[in-house]
Write a protein that holds these residues in place. Structure first.
Motif, short mmCIF file in Angstrom:
data_model
loop_
_atom_site.label_atom_id
_atom_site.label_comp_id
_atom_site.label_asym_id
_atom_site.label_seq_id
_atom_site.Cartn_x
_atom_site.Cartn_y
_atom_site.Cartn_z
N ASP C 187 0.98 -1.06 0.19
CA ASP C 187 0.09 0.04 -0.04
C ASP C 187 0.94 1.40 -0.14
OD1 ASP C 187 0.31 0.96 2.78
OD2 ASP C 187 -0.02 -0.95 3.27
N PRO C 188 0.34 2.49 -0.39
CA PRO C 188 1.21 3.67 -0.58
C PRO C 188 2.17 4.10 0.67
CG PRO C 188 -1.27 4.07 -1.18
CD PRO C 188 -1.05 2.66 -0.59
N VAL C 189 1.63 3.89 2.06
CA VAL C 189 2.24 4.10 3.33
C VAL C 189 3.52 3.25 3.30
CG1 VAL C 189 2.22 4.66 5.64
CG2 VAL C 189 0.21 5.28 4.37
N THR C 190 3.18 1.88 3.33
CA THR C 190 4.39 1.03 3.25
C THR C 190 5.22 1.28 2.26
OG1 THR C 190 2.61 -0.25 3.90
CG2 THR C 190 4.69 -1.55 3.99
N SER C 191 4.92 1.40 0.95
CA SER C 191 5.68 1.69 -0.30
C SER C 191 6.65 2.88 0.09
CB SER C 191 4.78 2.20 -1.59
OG SER C 191 3.93 1.05 -1.82
N ARG C 192 6.28 3.95 0.53
CA ARG C 192 7.16 5.05 0.92
C ARG C 192 8.28 4.53 2.00
NH1 ARG C 192 6.77 10.53 0.63
NH2 ARG C 192 4.75 10.77 -0.42
N GLN C 193 7.74 3.67 3.06
CA GLN C 193 8.71 3.28 4.08
C GLN C 193 9.95 2.44 3.18
OE1 GLN C 193 6.17 1.21 6.77
NE2 GLN C 193 5.82 3.20 7.63
N VAL C 194 9.49 1.66 2.51
CA VAL C 194 10.32 0.63 1.86
C VAL C 194 11.27 1.40 0.85
CG1 VAL C 194 10.50 -1.17 -0.07
CG2 VAL C 194 9.28 -1.51 2.01
N MET C 195 10.64 2.68 0.26
CA MET C 195 11.44 3.09 -0.89
C MET C 195 12.53 4.14 0.17
SD MET C 195 10.86 2.44 -3.82
CE MET C 195 11.81 3.72 -4.64
N ASP C 196 11.92 4.78 1.25
CA ASP C 196 12.81 5.54 2.13
C ASP C 196 14.15 4.32 2.51
OD1 ASP C 196 11.76 7.64 1.89
OD2 ASP C 196 10.33 7.43 3.69
N ASP C 197 14.07 3.16 3.00
CA ASP C 197 14.79 2.44 3.43
C ASP C 197 15.89 2.06 2.18
OD1 ASP C 197 14.04 1.69 5.86
OD2 ASP C 197 12.91 0.16 5.37
N LEU C 198 15.46 1.98 0.99
CA LEU C 198 16.33 1.63 -0.03
C LEU C 198 17.14 3.03 -0.33
CD1 LEU C 198 14.13 -0.26 -2.65
CD2 LEU C 198 16.25 -1.09 -1.50
N VAL C 199 16.62 4.08 -0.27
CA VAL C 199 17.35 5.16 -0.50
C VAL C 199 18.49 5.45 0.81
CG1 VAL C 199 17.16 8.03 -0.60
CG2 VAL C 199 15.74 6.59 -1.76
N ARG C 200 17.99 5.08 1.89
CA ARG C 200 18.92 5.34 3.08
C ARG C 200 20.20 4.48 2.82
NH1 ARG C 200 18.50 2.94 7.58
NH2 ARG C 200 16.43 2.13 7.14
N ILE C 201 19.84 3.16 2.49
CA ILE C 201 20.94 2.05 2.32
C ILE C 201 21.83 2.63 1.16
CG2 ILE C 201 21.24 -0.02 1.56
CD1 ILE C 201 18.49 -0.82 3.11
N ASN C 202 21.29 3.37 0.31
CA ASN C 202 22.01 3.57 -0.87
C ASN C 202 23.16 4.88 -0.21
OD1 ASN C 202 21.92 6.19 -3.07
ND2 ASN C 202 22.77 4.43 -4.02
N ARG C 203 22.39 5.68 0.09
CA ARG C 203 23.19 6.70 0.87
C ARG C 203 24.46 6.41 1.91
NH1 ARG C 203 18.99 10.38 1.55
NH2 ARG C 203 18.93 9.49 3.48
N GLU C 204 23.72 5.52 2.75
CA GLU C 204 24.75 5.21 3.98
C GLU C 204 25.98 4.23 3.49
OE1 GLU C 204 21.36 5.59 7.52
OE2 GLU C 204 22.45 3.66 7.04
N LEU C 205 25.67 3.46 2.68
CA LEU C 205 26.55 2.33 2.10
C LEU C 205 27.13 2.62 0.97
CD1 LEU C 205 24.58 -0.82 3.62
CD2 LEU C 205 26.25 0.56 4.78
N GLY C 206 26.75 3.50 0.05
CA GLY C 206 27.14 3.90 -1.13
C GLY C 206 26.95 2.61 -2.22
#
Lengths: 260, 265, 269
Positions: C187-206
């Protein structure tokens, strides 16, 4: 006036089939000389023999029959273990969704093993390993492989293939994909099938004594041959009792395994 | 967003060691005890492979000249299976109806019938054959009676489960219209489950064909009686011939029955 | 970029890569594309545009018929081999349908990400070194569900299951993450959380990250770079703020409708 439709023609294939079966049935009765006169004698005859079975010779039961039943259970157990070990890889290989080509060979092995009744296999095993329960266990084992492979392959064919690809995408080998994505999905059902087959194998091993392959069947054959009906009654009573108990326990375990 | 740094790692819940330990110990001990009890030995198996090869050589090729003498006993086998299936299938109907919780006549009848059914199922086919051969004498009649009982056991178990799953709306409508119990069963319950019934009877027939081949081992008629004589005389080329005939018959019946069952469903 | 993760982010290069399926369908037409180490790329397109084909070609799940794909300067092997498995061990993949074994615990599912990193016999016998269990736990902590470690995966909600999927990919200590429609069944809310996770991982771990998305609004919000595909061809490649109405028209072959937006109704912007 409204036209009343005629009832549809009732002489369909069902009627014909019933007629053919009835004809075959009567022809068979005539062929084996099961005449009406013979049928009328039957109840009295059965009742008279049934009377001989009372009272059951339970002393004989505990001393002679129980060890034979135990031997039957042992035969069934070893046969089931052998079949379970051999059929697990065959069931995996026999799954069309995992091995479209190899599965045919596994199915061929399974069909061949299923076609032989245990007792016919025992006829061949007795001369090889000698009279006794070992021959019975081998016969039970080989013939159970067929059904366990078939049922196991059906379980594997019903799994979710997603995790298999997930394992491969993370660099796992095919073997590890089986270990981590296939086996955990199928093991409970497959173990339940093993238990069910064990229940069937107890019945199968009980009759193997007839061809000298150990177990309680030989005891029943001898007591009946020498017309020791009280002793035969002990065989029947104990067999019914023990098989009922094992069925109950095994059925309960199966239900729990599937639920988990 | 949940911050990763602060997180509680739960302890791995302890396995139910008691359960696993008991199960494993039972498995190992049972296997060890059984294997010893029956004299299981890979050694013996390997050592006797030679004897096995000799046996196979003696069993092959099958003695085709023996084939004509098999015709009559084979026919008798099929006749036994037909009689056993027809009589057993008819008798299985009332037994199944009374064993179905939604149709039975009271708890007492249900309890008695259900247990009767279960007891029939505990004894293997050849036990019935031995019993009837003793009671009515060696020959095909004993076999037919044994298979009757065996058919009742197989069909009634499966059919009573199907009957418990029928739609009770129609049966209640018949009752409401003043129908008797038997009318309710005959017009409400049985027609709904006819195709399952036929399929179970066919399955029973398959099992009966298989069983009828070996009934003769204990004197209950059919091709098995010849098998027993040839086996006792170690005429393994003939034994192989008989077994080939049996296998072909079993496979043919299974195929035919599978086709009919697929059409029914 | 976070040096403690120990990943050297890896670039990907497609050179005239072409995928033809056994039934003759062309899944990818002579694609030329370069993805730099550490980039977060969102791939958009309607279903059947070749988004999955593109991702699955990178870890060799879909072999290419022509051209080359290079990962970290080495071309992707096209046959099942130890070399291909070594490459896959460095590429985490996240799926639309999570692809977890529901009967196993979350921990066991995450440890699947370590399979290629431990000796085969240890993996077969389920004897995991403490080091690998530690990595699995850290992966779970990074997506915030370490508390669920010993629960059966089937008992979790969809969003939680997808986080287990992400943790499994992270446990590989990958240098690339491929996410194939990771939010399509959420659903939209969970989608946003999962996308946030992915972006964060990309930023933190490169970790170089490629995400397939069907939805435009999500793509515009999260993508640093957007690649548009249509019928297996590259039709757009640029930053999210330069996407025009005409570009959408080219990617989807029609104007944007409500169906292409996942977060509609939510306030964002």
């Amino acid at each position: 006036m409204t036209a009343r439709p005629m009832p549809p023609n009732r002489v369909g294939w069902g009627t014909w089939l019933t007629f053919i079966i009835a004809a075959l049935f009567i022809a068979s009765l005539i062929a084996i000389e099961f005449t009406p006169a013979r049928m009328l004698q039957l109840p009295a005859q059965l009742a008279r023999v049934l009377g001989f079975f009372y009272p059951a010779d339970m002393a004989y039961g505990w001393n002679m029959v129980l060890p034979a039943i135990v031997e039957s259970i042992q035969i069934a157990w070893v046969g089931t273990i052998v079949a379970a070990i051999l059929s697990l890889p065959l069931a995996l290989l026999g799954a069309r969704n995992l091995y479209p080509r190899i599965s045919r060979i596994a199915h061929l092995i399974s069909a061949t093993a299923r076609a032989f009744p245990e007792i016919l296999l025992a006829i061949y095993f007795v001369p090889i390993v000698g009279l006794g329960p070992f021959a019975g266990a081998m016969a039970i084992g080989i013939s159970s492989i067929g059904m366990l492979t078939k049922l196991g392959a059906e379980v594997v064919e019903s799994i979710d293939l997603g995790p298999v690809e997930a394992v491969q995408a993370s660099g796992g080998s095919r073997l590890l994909a089986l270990r981590y994505a296939v086996v955990p999905q199928v093991l409970p059902e497959i173990v339940a099938h093993w238990l069910f087959r064990f229940e069937l194998n107890i019945r199968a091993s009980a009759v193997l004594g007839v061809v000298g392959a150990g177990g309680v069947g030989g005891v029943l054959l001898n007591t009946l041959r020498y017309r020791h009906f009280e002793k035969a009654a002990a065989v029947l009573l104990l067999t019914i009792l023990i098989v009922l108990i094992i069925d109950m326990i095994s059925g309960e375990i199966r239900r729990r395994i599937i639920r988990s | 967003m949940a911050e990763a740094a602060v997180s509680v790692r739960p302890e791995k819940p302890p396995r139910n060691w008691w359960l696993w330990g008991t199960a494993l110990a039972f498995l190992v001990l049972m296997t060890w005890w059984s294997a010893r009890g029956i004299g299981f030995s890979i050694n013996e198996l390997v050592c006797n492979i030679g004897g096995g090869r000799r046996l196979l050589q003696e069993s092959w090729p099958p003695d085709f000249s023996f084939l004509p003498r098999l015709f009559a006993p084979f026919l008798e086998t099929v006749q036994i299976a037909i009689i056993g299936t027809v009589v057993g299938a008819i008798l299985a109907i009332p037994i199944s109806v009374l064993a179905a919780r939604n149709l039975t006549l009271g708890m007492f009848v249900w309890f008695v019938d259900r247990n009767f059914m279960n007891i029939l199922r505990t004894l293997p086919d050849l036990f019935w054959a031995m019993l009837f051969a003793t009671a009515v004498g060696f020959g095909p009649i004993a076999g037919a009676l044994a298979l009757t009982v065996f058919t009742i056991a197989v069909v009634s178990k499966l059919y009573s489960e199907s009957l418990e799953a029928i739609d009770m709306g129609l049966t209640e409508a018949i009752r409401a219209a003043g129908g008797s119990w038997w009318q309710m069963v005959q017009y409400g319950a049985l027609p709904q489950s006819l195709s399952q019934y036929v399929s179970y009877v066919l399955y029973g027939f398959e099992l009966n064909i298989r069983a009828s081949m070996i009934l003769g081992l204990v004197g209950a008629g059919g091709i098995g009686m010849i098998l027993e004589t040839q086996r006792s005389n170690f005429e393994y080329e003939r034994v192989t011939m008989i077994i080939l005939v049996v296998l072909v018959a079993v496979l043919v019946i299974e195929q035919v029955s599978a086709v009919i069952r697929r059409r029914l469903t | 970029m976070n040096p403690s993760a120990g990943n050297s982010a890896t670039g990907i290069r497609f050179r005239k890569a072409r995928v033809v399926y056994p039934n003759g369908t062309v899944g990818m037409k002579d694609l030329d594309l370069e993805i730099k180490p550490g980039e977060f790329v969102v791939i958009v397109g309607s279903s059947g545009a070749g988004k999955s084909t593109l991702l699955r070609a990178i870890n060799g799940l879909n072999p290419i018929s022509d051209g080359t794909i290079e990962v970290g300067g080495r071309s992707v092997p096209q046959k099942e081999s130890a070399e291909l498995r070594r490459l896959r061990a460095r590429i985490g993949m996240i799926f639309q349908d999570f692809r977890l074994v529901k009967r196993l615990t979350v921990m066991s599912n995450v440890l699947v990400g370590r399979l290629a990193h431990v000796p085969g016999w240890r993996a077969m016998l389920n004897l995991w070194p403490a080091h690998d269990k530690e990595i699995a736990f850290r992966a779970l902590e990074r997506v915030g569900i370490a508390d669920k470690a010993w629960i059966k995966a089937g008992q979790l909600s969809g969003g939680q299951q997808q986080r287990v999927g992400i943790a499994r990919a992270l446990a590989q200590e990958p240098s690339i993450i491929l996410a194939d429609e990771p939010v399509a069944s959420l659903d939209p809310v969970t989608s946003r959380q999962v996308m946030d996770d992915l972006v964060r991982i990309n930023r933190e771990l490169g970790i170089t990250t490629l995400v397939n998305l069907h939805f435009l609004d999500l793509a515009q919000e999260y993508g640093q770079r957007i690649v548009g595909l249509r019928n297996g061809e590259l039709v757009y490649d640029g930053t999210p703020d330069t996407v025009t109405e005409a570009d959408f028209q080219r990617i989807y072959g029609r104007a944007v409708t409500e169906d292409d937006l996942k977060l509609s109704g939510e306030s964002h912007g």
